[in-house]
Design a protein around this motif. Structure first.
Motif, PDB file in Angstrom:
ATOM      1  N   ALA A 143       0.871  -0.965  -0.015  1.00  0.00           N
ATOM      2  CA  ALA A 143       0.050   0.090   0.086  1.00  0.00           C
ATOM      3  C   ALA A 143       0.933   1.200   0.117  1.00  0.00           C
ATOM      4  O   ALA A 143       0.319   2.435   0.157  1.00  0.00           O
ATOM      5  CB  ALA A 143      -0.839   0.116   1.300  1.00  0.00           C
ATOM      6  N   GLY A 144       2.097   1.150  -0.162  1.00  0.00           N
ATOM      7  CA  GLY A 144       2.963   2.077  -0.323  1.00  0.00           C
ATOM      8  C   GLY A 144       3.801   2.887   1.110  1.00  0.00           C
ATOM      9  O   GLY A 144       4.196   3.700   1.189  1.00  0.00           O
ATOM     10  N   TRP A 145       3.362   2.009   2.079  1.00  0.00           N
ATOM     11  CA  TRP A 145       4.026   2.486   3.330  1.00  0.00           C
ATOM     12  C   TRP A 145       5.720   2.032   3.717  1.00  0.00           C
ATOM     13  O   TRP A 145       5.901   0.883   2.845  1.00  0.00           O
ATOM     14  CB  TRP A 145       3.225   1.765   4.657  1.00  0.00           C
ATOM     15  CG  TRP A 145       2.073   2.318   4.990  1.00  0.00           C
ATOM     16  CD1 TRP A 145       0.918   2.265   3.800  1.00  0.00           C
ATOM     17  CD2 TRP A 145       1.326   2.934   6.133  1.00  0.00           C
ATOM     18  NE1 TRP A 145      -0.364   2.695   4.485  1.00  0.00           N
ATOM     19  CE2 TRP A 145       0.139   3.282   5.717  1.00  0.00           C
ATOM     20  CE3 TRP A 145       1.829   3.162   7.173  1.00  0.00           C
ATOM     21  CZ2 TRP A 145      -0.824   3.862   6.647  1.00  0.00           C
ATOM     22  CZ3 TRP A 145       1.270   3.624   8.251  1.00  0.00           C
ATOM     23  CH2 TRP A 145       0.038   4.064   7.918  1.00  0.00           C
ATOM     24  N   ASN A 146       6.259   2.643   4.508  1.00  0.00           N
ATOM     25  CA  ASN A 146       7.590   2.040   4.743  1.00  0.00           C
ATOM     26  C   ASN A 146       7.310   1.178   6.302  1.00  0.00           C
ATOM     27  O   ASN A 146       6.206   1.470   6.784  1.00  0.00           O
ATOM     28  CB  ASN A 146       8.518   3.206   4.980  1.00  0.00           C
ATOM     29  CG  ASN A 146       9.002   3.754   3.937  1.00  0.00           C
ATOM     30  OD1 ASN A 146       9.101   3.200   2.717  1.00  0.00           O
ATOM     31  ND2 ASN A 146       9.228   5.170   3.831  1.00  0.00           N
ATOM     32  N   ARG A 189      11.516  -4.982   1.292  1.00  0.00           N
ATOM     33  CA  ARG A 189      12.404  -4.321   0.472  1.00  0.00           C
ATOM     34  C   ARG A 189      12.260  -4.504  -1.055  1.00  0.00           C
ATOM     35  O   ARG A 189      12.181  -3.692  -1.785  1.00  0.00           O
ATOM     36  CB  ARG A 189      13.871  -4.365   0.665  1.00  0.00           C
ATOM     37  CG  ARG A 189      14.380  -3.798   2.070  1.00  0.00           C
ATOM     38  CD  ARG A 189      15.687  -3.749   2.585  1.00  0.00           C
ATOM     39  NE  ARG A 189      15.980  -3.250   3.591  1.00  0.00           N
ATOM     40  CZ  ARG A 189      16.226  -3.875   4.709  1.00  0.00           C
ATOM     41  NH1 ARG A 189      16.276  -5.297   4.629  1.00  0.00           N
ATOM     42  NH2 ARG A 189      16.581  -3.508   5.956  1.00  0.00           N
ATOM     43  N   GLU A 190      12.113  -5.808  -1.343  1.00  0.00           N
ATOM     44  CA  GLU A 190      11.770  -6.314  -2.794  1.00  0.00           C
ATOM     45  C   GLU A 190      10.511  -5.657  -3.411  1.00  0.00           C
ATOM     46  O   GLU A 190      10.242  -5.506  -4.546  1.00  0.00           O
ATOM     47  CB  GLU A 190      11.901  -7.794  -2.836  1.00  0.00           C
ATOM     48  CG  GLU A 190      13.108  -8.378  -2.615  1.00  0.00           C
ATOM     49  CD  GLU A 190      13.072  -9.974  -2.573  1.00  0.00           C
ATOM     50  OE1 GLU A 190      12.136 -10.450  -2.909  1.00  0.00           O
ATOM     51  OE2 GLU A 190      14.236 -10.545  -2.557  1.00  0.00           O
ATOM     52  N   ARG A 191       9.569  -5.367  -2.418  1.00  0.00           N
ATOM     53  CA  ARG A 191       8.312  -4.616  -2.509  1.00  0.00           C
ATOM     54  C   ARG A 191       8.470  -3.228  -2.595  1.00  0.00           C
ATOM     55  O   ARG A 191       7.189  -2.764  -3.076  1.00  0.00           O
ATOM     56  CB  ARG A 191       7.131  -5.028  -1.674  1.00  0.00           C
ATOM     57  CG  ARG A 191       6.877  -6.617  -1.583  1.00  0.00           C
ATOM     58  CD  ARG A 191       6.092  -7.263  -0.391  1.00  0.00           C
ATOM     59  NE  ARG A 191       5.828  -8.621  -0.470  1.00  0.00           N
ATOM     60  CZ  ARG A 191       4.750  -9.126  -1.068  1.00  0.00           C
ATOM     61  NH1 ARG A 191       3.663  -8.385  -1.293  1.00  0.00           N
ATOM     62  NH2 ARG A 191       4.595 -10.410  -0.942  1.00  0.00           N
ATOM     63  N   GLY A 192       9.520  -2.543  -2.511  1.00  0.00           N
ATOM     64  CA  GLY A 192       9.690  -1.297  -2.584  1.00  0.00           C
ATOM     65  C   GLY A 192       9.748  -0.438  -1.379  1.00  0.00           C
ATOM     66  O   GLY A 192       9.635   0.887  -1.540  1.00  0.00           O
ATOM     67  N   ALA A 193       9.369  -1.308  -0.371  1.00  0.00           N
ATOM     68  CA  ALA A 193       9.526  -0.322   0.826  1.00  0.00           C
ATOM     69  C   ALA A 193      10.787   0.033   1.462  1.00  0.00           C
ATOM     70  O   ALA A 193      11.573  -1.016   1.474  1.00  0.00           O
ATOM     71  CB  ALA A 193       8.482  -1.087   2.144  1.00  0.00           C
ATOM     72  N   ALA A 194      11.034   1.054   2.418  1.00  0.00           N
ATOM     73  CA  ALA A 194      11.943   1.183   3.110  1.00  0.00           C
ATOM     74  C   ALA A 194      12.033   0.610   4.305  1.00  0.00           C
ATOM     75  O   ALA A 194      10.936   0.647   4.964  1.00  0.00           O
ATOM     76  CB  ALA A 194      12.456   2.823   3.150  1.00  0.00           C
TER      77      ALA A 194
END
Length: 218
Positions: free
Chosen positions: A26-29, A48-53
């Motif tokens: 959902a775009g959260w870290n 991290r592979e899903r784009g989260a920090a």
């Protein structure tokens, strides 16, 4: 634009991992706190592979001072804490005649007291619109006699969340306990992914529809 951070206490496989992945998608870290380095590390890599920090700390909820320090540090390093989720509990197979007072209190210190430590450490980094969520259980109402401390933990957790919601509401923060009325499994309505989805949905209801406890019936 800053991304909100979800702090997951008790991070690892199972419901907490599924919930963390929902927030990442959902775009959260994510800021993870758990006791098992391998499990926390594997989850962090997945997120991290899903784009989260992803930030994380390893600790033992039984060590209140260390937990407080590490959660405060996680929260301070986050851009904006929008969620604190509490997942831990202790399973100890012992009935009420076998159980010692020391063991009961030790388990409650983690399964209930851990939430108190976490909220007090993180709430200073949360603002209006943020949420506190907790994984509840039908053990609060239907305890198994051979796991006497678990029912006490889950009943206490729910009670604490009810009080937290009242306390935090004036600051625009709401708290919810999701009572999972079924046994977790790899199939059916109580897989970790489905339970996590129910917790996520309960956490982001509108204030007009808010209740500090939600039951997930499957």
């Amino acid at each position: 634009m800053s991304r909100r951070t979800a702090v997951i206490v008790g991070a690892g496989p199972g419901v907490s991992g599924s919930l963390a992945r929902l927030y990442a998608d959902a775009g959260w870290n994510l800021a993870l706190f758990g006791s098992h380095p391998d499990a926390v590390g594997a989850l962090a890599d997945d997120l991290r592979e899903r784009g989260a920090a992803v930030d994380h700390e390893i600790g033992d909820l039984a060590d209140v001072a260390d937990t407080d320090d590490k959660l405060r540090s996680l929260a301070e390093r986050a851009e904006e804490v929008g969620l604190l989720h509490f997942n831990p509990s202790v399973f100890r197979e012992a009935d009420a005649l076998e159980l010692s007072v020391a063991d009961l209190l030790a388990d409650v210190a983690i399964g209930v007291g851990g939430l108190l430590t976490a909220v007090q450490a993180v709430v200073g980094s949360m603002g209006p619109g943020a949420r506190v969520s907790a994984t509840g259980s039908m053990a609060a109402d239907q305890p198994w006699h051979r796991a006497a401390t678990l029912g006490v933990q889950k009943a206490g957790l729910r009670n604490l969340v009810l009080g937290l919601d009242t306390t935090l509401t004036p600051s625009g923060i709401r708290a919810v306990s999701v009572t999972v009325r079924g046994a977790l499994g790899s199939e059916g309505a109580f897989t970790p992914d489905k339970v996590a989805a129910a917790i996520y949905a309960a956490t982001w209801r509108e204030d007009a529809d808010w209740t500090p406890e939600v039951s997930y019936e499957g």
